[in-house]
Design a protein around this motif. Structure first.
Motif, PDB file in Angstrom:
ATOM      1  N   ILE A 188       0.784  -1.222   0.266  1.00  0.00           N
ATOM      2  CA  ILE A 188      -0.240  -0.026  -0.138  1.00  0.00           C
ATOM      3  C   ILE A 188       0.557   1.207  -0.327  1.00  0.00           C
ATOM      4  O   ILE A 188       2.126   1.276   1.089  1.00  0.00           O
ATOM      5  CB  ILE A 188      -1.021   0.306   1.476  1.00  0.00           C
ATOM      6  CG1 ILE A 188      -1.672  -1.172   1.297  1.00  0.00           C
ATOM      7  CG2 ILE A 188      -1.900   1.400   1.211  1.00  0.00           C
ATOM      8  CD1 ILE A 188      -2.691  -1.323   2.325  1.00  0.00           C
ATOM      9  N   ILE A 189       0.655   1.745  -1.219  1.00  0.00           N
ATOM     10  CA  ILE A 189       1.632   3.453  -1.579  1.00  0.00           C
ATOM     11  C   ILE A 189       0.803   4.499  -0.483  1.00  0.00           C
ATOM     12  O   ILE A 189       0.308   4.814  -0.454  1.00  0.00           O
ATOM     13  CB  ILE A 189       1.833   3.618  -2.241  1.00  0.00           C
ATOM     14  CG1 ILE A 189       2.644   2.457  -3.304  1.00  0.00           C
ATOM     15  CG2 ILE A 189       2.586   4.971  -2.341  1.00  0.00           C
ATOM     16  CD1 ILE A 189       2.301   2.492  -5.171  1.00  0.00           C
ATOM     17  N   ARG A 190       1.602   4.927   0.728  1.00  0.00           N
ATOM     18  CA  ARG A 190       0.898   6.056   1.510  1.00  0.00           C
ATOM     19  C   ARG A 190       1.472   7.094   1.235  1.00  0.00           C
ATOM     20  O   ARG A 190       1.882   7.727  -0.538  1.00  0.00           O
ATOM     21  CB  ARG A 190       1.491   5.716   2.806  1.00  0.00           C
ATOM     22  CG  ARG A 190       1.876   4.590   3.140  1.00  0.00           C
ATOM     23  CD  ARG A 190       2.627   4.218   4.934  1.00  0.00           C
ATOM     24  NE  ARG A 190       1.565   5.361   6.159  1.00  0.00           N
ATOM     25  CZ  ARG A 190       2.171   5.391   7.195  1.00  0.00           C
ATOM     26  NH1 ARG A 190       3.267   5.035   7.552  1.00  0.00           N
ATOM     27  NH2 ARG A 190       1.204   6.141   8.176  1.00  0.00           N
ATOM     28  N   THR A 191       0.085   8.082   1.412  1.00  0.00           N
ATOM     29  CA  THR A 191       0.159   9.363   0.718  1.00  0.00           C
ATOM     30  C   THR A 191       1.709  10.169   0.671  1.00  0.00           C
ATOM     31  O   THR A 191       2.080  10.977  -0.296  1.00  0.00           O
ATOM     32  CB  THR A 191      -0.446  10.546   1.554  1.00  0.00           C
ATOM     33  OG1 THR A 191      -1.990   9.771   1.617  1.00  0.00           O
ATOM     34  CG2 THR A 191      -1.013  11.862   0.833  1.00  0.00           C
ATOM     35  N   VAL A 192       2.287   9.699   2.028  1.00  0.00           N
ATOM     36  CA  VAL A 192       3.801  10.649   2.085  1.00  0.00           C
ATOM     37  C   VAL A 192       5.012  10.678   0.496  1.00  0.00           C
ATOM     38  O   VAL A 192       5.785  10.683   0.407  1.00  0.00           O
ATOM     39  CB  VAL A 192       4.400  10.526   3.072  1.00  0.00           C
ATOM     40  CG1 VAL A 192       3.948  11.764   3.949  1.00  0.00           C
ATOM     41  CG2 VAL A 192       4.115   9.549   3.383  1.00  0.00           C
ATOM     42  N   ALA A 193       4.309   9.275  -0.334  1.00  0.00           N
ATOM     43  CA  ALA A 193       5.662   8.455  -0.924  1.00  0.00           C
ATOM     44  C   ALA A 193       4.827   9.708  -1.952  1.00  0.00           C
ATOM     45  O   ALA A 193       6.062   8.840  -3.298  1.00  0.00           O
ATOM     46  CB  ALA A 193       5.043   7.431  -0.989  1.00  0.00           C
ATOM     47  N   GLU A 194       4.309  10.948  -2.360  1.00  0.00           N
ATOM     48  CA  GLU A 194       3.974  11.157  -3.705  1.00  0.00           C
ATOM     49  C   GLU A 194       5.198  11.989  -3.559  1.00  0.00           C
ATOM     50  O   GLU A 194       5.895  12.850  -3.101  1.00  0.00           O
ATOM     51  CB  GLU A 194       3.272  12.327  -3.351  1.00  0.00           C
ATOM     52  CG  GLU A 194       2.645  13.191  -4.863  1.00  0.00           C
ATOM     53  CD  GLU A 194       1.531  13.717  -4.637  1.00  0.00           C
ATOM     54  OE1 GLU A 194       0.938  14.576  -5.493  1.00  0.00           O
ATOM     55  OE2 GLU A 194       1.312  13.696  -3.712  1.00  0.00           O
ATOM     56  N   GLU A 195       6.024  12.339  -4.822  1.00  0.00           N
ATOM     57  CA  GLU A 195       6.950  12.674  -5.866  1.00  0.00           C
ATOM     58  C   GLU A 195       8.238  12.057  -5.110  1.00  0.00           C
ATOM     59  O   GLU A 195       9.318  12.553  -5.224  1.00  0.00           O
ATOM     60  CB  GLU A 195       7.049  14.402  -5.314  1.00  0.00           C
ATOM     61  CG  GLU A 195       5.834  14.750  -5.868  1.00  0.00           C
ATOM     62  CD  GLU A 195       5.595  14.914  -7.041  1.00  0.00           C
ATOM     63  OE1 GLU A 195       7.034  14.588  -8.111  1.00  0.00           O
ATOM     64  OE2 GLU A 195       4.235  15.162  -8.156  1.00  0.00           O
ATOM     65  N   LYS A 196       8.445  10.710  -4.636  1.00  0.00           N
ATOM     66  CA  LYS A 196      10.160  10.422  -4.056  1.00  0.00           C
ATOM     67  C   LYS A 196      10.473   9.687  -5.027  1.00  0.00           C
ATOM     68  O   LYS A 196      10.329   9.095  -6.081  1.00  0.00           O
ATOM     69  CB  LYS A 196       9.153   9.714  -2.695  1.00  0.00           C
ATOM     70  CG  LYS A 196       9.026  10.133  -1.540  1.00  0.00           C
ATOM     71  CD  LYS A 196       9.476  11.725  -0.823  1.00  0.00           C
ATOM     72  CE  LYS A 196       8.453  12.241   0.386  1.00  0.00           C
ATOM     73  NZ  LYS A 196       9.706  13.667   0.389  1.00  0.00           N
ATOM     74  N   LEU A 197      12.167   9.784  -4.708  1.00  0.00           N
ATOM     75  CA  LEU A 197      12.387   9.161  -5.912  1.00  0.00           C
ATOM     76  C   LEU A 197      12.564   8.006  -5.184  1.00  0.00           C
ATOM     77  O   LEU A 197      11.415   7.189  -3.692  1.00  0.00           O
ATOM     78  CB  LEU A 197      14.073   9.756  -5.361  1.00  0.00           C
ATOM     79  CG  LEU A 197      14.395  10.666  -5.167  1.00  0.00           C
ATOM     80  CD1 LEU A 197      15.570  11.524  -4.815  1.00  0.00           C
ATOM     81  CD2 LEU A 197      14.430  11.375  -7.006  1.00  0.00           C
ATOM     82  N   VAL A 198      13.018   6.746  -6.320  1.00  0.00           N
ATOM     83  CA  VAL A 198      12.846   5.581  -6.047  1.00  0.00           C
ATOM     84  C   VAL A 198      13.911   4.734  -5.157  1.00  0.00           C
ATOM     85  O   VAL A 198      13.847   3.610  -4.427  1.00  0.00           O
ATOM     86  CB  VAL A 198      13.500   4.753  -7.191  1.00  0.00           C
ATOM     87  CG1 VAL A 198      14.435   5.186  -8.319  1.00  0.00           C
ATOM     88  CG2 VAL A 198      13.543   3.325  -7.608  1.00  0.00           C
ATOM     89  N   ALA A 199      14.941   5.385  -4.452  1.00  0.00           N
ATOM     90  CA  ALA A 199      15.575   4.962  -4.024  1.00  0.00           C
ATOM     91  C   ALA A 199      15.314   5.166  -2.528  1.00  0.00           C
ATOM     92  O   ALA A 199      15.060   4.456  -1.559  1.00  0.00           O
ATOM     93  CB  ALA A 199      17.127   5.665  -3.857  1.00  0.00           C
ATOM     94  N   ASP A 200      14.371   6.285  -1.982  1.00  0.00           N
ATOM     95  CA  ASP A 200      13.573   6.582  -0.735  1.00  0.00           C
ATOM     96  C   ASP A 200      12.168   5.119  -0.668  1.00  0.00           C
ATOM     97  O   ASP A 200      12.394   4.588   0.402  1.00  0.00           O
ATOM     98  CB  ASP A 200      12.970   7.414  -0.387  1.00  0.00           C
ATOM     99  CG  ASP A 200      13.577   8.576  -0.803  1.00  0.00           C
ATOM    100  OD1 ASP A 200      15.259   8.256  -0.206  1.00  0.00           O
ATOM    101  OD2 ASP A 200      13.748  10.347  -1.490  1.00  0.00           O
ATOM    102  N   LEU A 201      11.566   4.993  -1.954  1.00  0.00           N
ATOM    103  CA  LEU A 201      10.943   3.570  -1.889  1.00  0.00           C
ATOM    104  C   LEU A 201      11.100   2.461  -1.720  1.00  0.00           C
ATOM    105  O   LEU A 201      11.000   2.167  -0.479  1.00  0.00           O
ATOM    106  CB  LEU A 201       9.691   4.148  -3.136  1.00  0.00           C
ATOM    107  CG  LEU A 201       9.873   5.402  -2.789  1.00  0.00           C
ATOM    108  CD1 LEU A 201       8.815   4.790  -4.250  1.00  0.00           C
ATOM    109  CD2 LEU A 201       8.230   5.322  -2.301  1.00  0.00           C
TER     110      LEU A 201
END
Length: 516
Positions: A188-201
């Motif tokens: 489940i992708i959370r709201t704060v993941a918006e615009e985050k880089l692939v490395a962070d995720l």
């Protein structure tokens, strides 16, 4: 919005206050011996199947058995149960979940008797902490929440928070996560993941996968009831869920905790590492930042609002009832209807804050002042929805009825925060028997003598009300000065406004209270 976290670490545990623009909106108390927190994973044993409730009671080590409803089993509970059985028996300690053959999903309208049996070992997660006389509420649908993602074993579904509106961003995140997640893991992708880089995720996903690896390691030859994995403590959970650009400061009065928080923030938000500040002042941290005063003003049956409006908050067995009263708030230039609207709108802001602050859950009924115009009732409903949107707990609000009643249901996952604000009589201490207050200094002196001579304490600090502090320290020679030649020790005194008038407490050099 300026957000600050004030953390008071003491011998009993950790108290956490969340301030928004210097205004107290959440208060959490994490005791050192606290168990059965939301998110903890246990290996339990089914005690009893209740076909009439379509539920089971599971022993997870708590004095009351935990409650597991059929709807909380999860669609892949058969896969989970088979996996747990293999690992507990030691037959499949190296079988990765990625190569595990999943069972068909269970029927949502099925019976729990077709899934579980008495004495069966089950892996469960705490959904609601024990409240009142009830044991924990649990689920077999295990999930691990991270900063950006939620990992769900035995699933292949990728879901995205509805708060991410951009279609391009939703597609980007879904493609990205689908390409890096292992087989048989849902995300489940959370709201704060918006615009985050692939490395962070990717880093967040790896941390969550490590939790599942730890579970499989601890399951080998485990015997129920046993805690398999602990959720983050309350403070770290708050940081994980709340930390954003508006989070300005984290003040903590314990050096070890401050260092732990800095390390945690370096992992989840390196650019915010300098917001952690170690408080070294002599005044208690909650008193210094004005938290104590706000607590005393915000709890209790009656809650006053600056304009003179006040709320009456009462708790029954079935629900909470909040009554709105206008008090002295009357504007002669406005009609009765306009005055009622202003009072209700002001009360809606405070009510939303009170629900968060006290963590009130279940059914809440609010008796607003009657308004006869439909547009005013709509304005109140909209205002309440706007204020409640700041609340992380799931909730549902119904529009005002013709009687001026608003009904709210709010997610209840922890016991309600209840702070006792009715002070004990400083003279009789609630006994009804009066002790001569003029003998108080003699009583303190006798206790000092006992602690220094009988218990061989090397250091003593006494916290007391400012009036009592002044009584013991003013004048020449003061009462405290007379103690020095008698005991050959300097007694440290600290005024504390939160104490009752004649209340005092002894502490040693480790800041541990000495019980008398």
């Amino acid at each position: 919005m300026n957000r600050e976290l004030i953390i008071d670490a003491n011998s009993g545990g950790v108290e956490i206050a969340l301030l928004e623009d210097k205004y107290l909106v959440e208060l959490h108390n994490e005791k050192n011996d606290q168990k059965y927190q939301v998110g903890d994973v246990y290996l339990g044993k089914v005690r009893k199947i209740m076909p009439g409730l379509n539920a089971a009671f599971v022993d997870v080590g708590y004095e009351k058995d935990a409650f597991l409803h059929f709807l909380d089993l999860g669609q892949q509970v058969r896969s989970l149960n088979r996996f747990v059985k293999l690992y507990v028996s030691g037959k499949a300690t190296r079988l990765p979940i990625e190569k595990f053959n999943l069972e068909p999903d269970i029927d949502k309208t099925g019976k729990i008797t077709n899934i579980l049996r008495s004495n069966q070992q089950v892996l469960v997660q705490i959904e609601k902490e024990p409240i009142s006389s009830k044991g924990p509420r649990i689920s077999s649908e295990i999930s691990f929440a991270g900063r950006y993602l939620v990992l769900v074993p035995f699933s292949n579904k990728v879901s995205i928070s509805q708060k991410i509106k951009s279609l391009d961003e939703r597609n980007r995140l879904k493609r990205l996560i689908s390409s890096i997640k292992p087989n048989n893991f849902g995300v489940i992708i959370r709201t704060v993941a918006e615009e985050k880089l692939v490395a962070d995720l990717d880093a967040d996903l790896r941390n969550l996968l490590e939790k599942w690896t730890e579970i499989t390691r601890k399951l080998s030859h485990a015997r129920p009831p046993k805690k398999i994995l602990s959720e983050l403590d309350r403070t770290s959970s708050l940081l994980r869920d709340l930390l954003n650009e508006s989070f300005n400061n984290i003040h903590v009065n314990d050096a070890n905790l401050a260092e732990d928080f800095k390390k945690y923030i370096l992992q989840i938000a390196p650019q915010k590492k300098d917001i952690v500040k170690l408080y070294k002042g002599r005044t208690p941290i909650f008193e210094y930042f004005g938290v104590d005063k706000q607590i005393k003003n915000s709890f209790g049956k009656t809650v006053s609002i600056k304009s003179g409006v006040y709320l009456i908050i009462e708790h029954t067995e079935a629900l909470h009832v909040i009554d709105v009263n206008s008090g002295h708030r009357i504007n002669k230039d406005n009609s009765q209807e306009e005055n009622a609207l202003q009072v209700n709108l002001e009360s809606a802001v405070e009510i939303a804050r009170q629900l968060r602050l006290r963590d009130i859950g279940g059914i809440i009924v609010i008796d607003f002042i009657d308004m006869y115009e439909a547009k005013h009732r709509r304005a109140l409903y909209q205002k309440l929805k706007e204020e409640m949107a700041k609340d992380r707990a799931r909730h549902t609000i119904l529009p005002p009825s013709k009687f001026g009643l608003v009904q709210i249901t709010r997610q209840r996952v922890r016991p309600e925060m209840n702070v006792q604000v009715v002070e004990e009589c400083p003279v009789c201490k609630g006994s009804g028997k009066i002790k001569p207050s003029v003998l108080l200094s003699d009583e303190i002196e006798n206790n000092i003598g006992y602690l220094l001579r009988e218990q061989n304490e090397k250091y003593l600090k006494i916290t007391l009300h400012p009036y009592l502090y002044a009584y013991l320290t003013k004048g020449w020679p003061s009462i405290r000065m007379k103690w020095y030649p008698k005991f050959k020790k300097w007694i440290h005194l600290q005024p504390l406004a939160s104490n009752h008038l004649l209340e005092y407490h002894f502490f040693n050099d480790n800041e541990d209270e000495i019980k008398m």
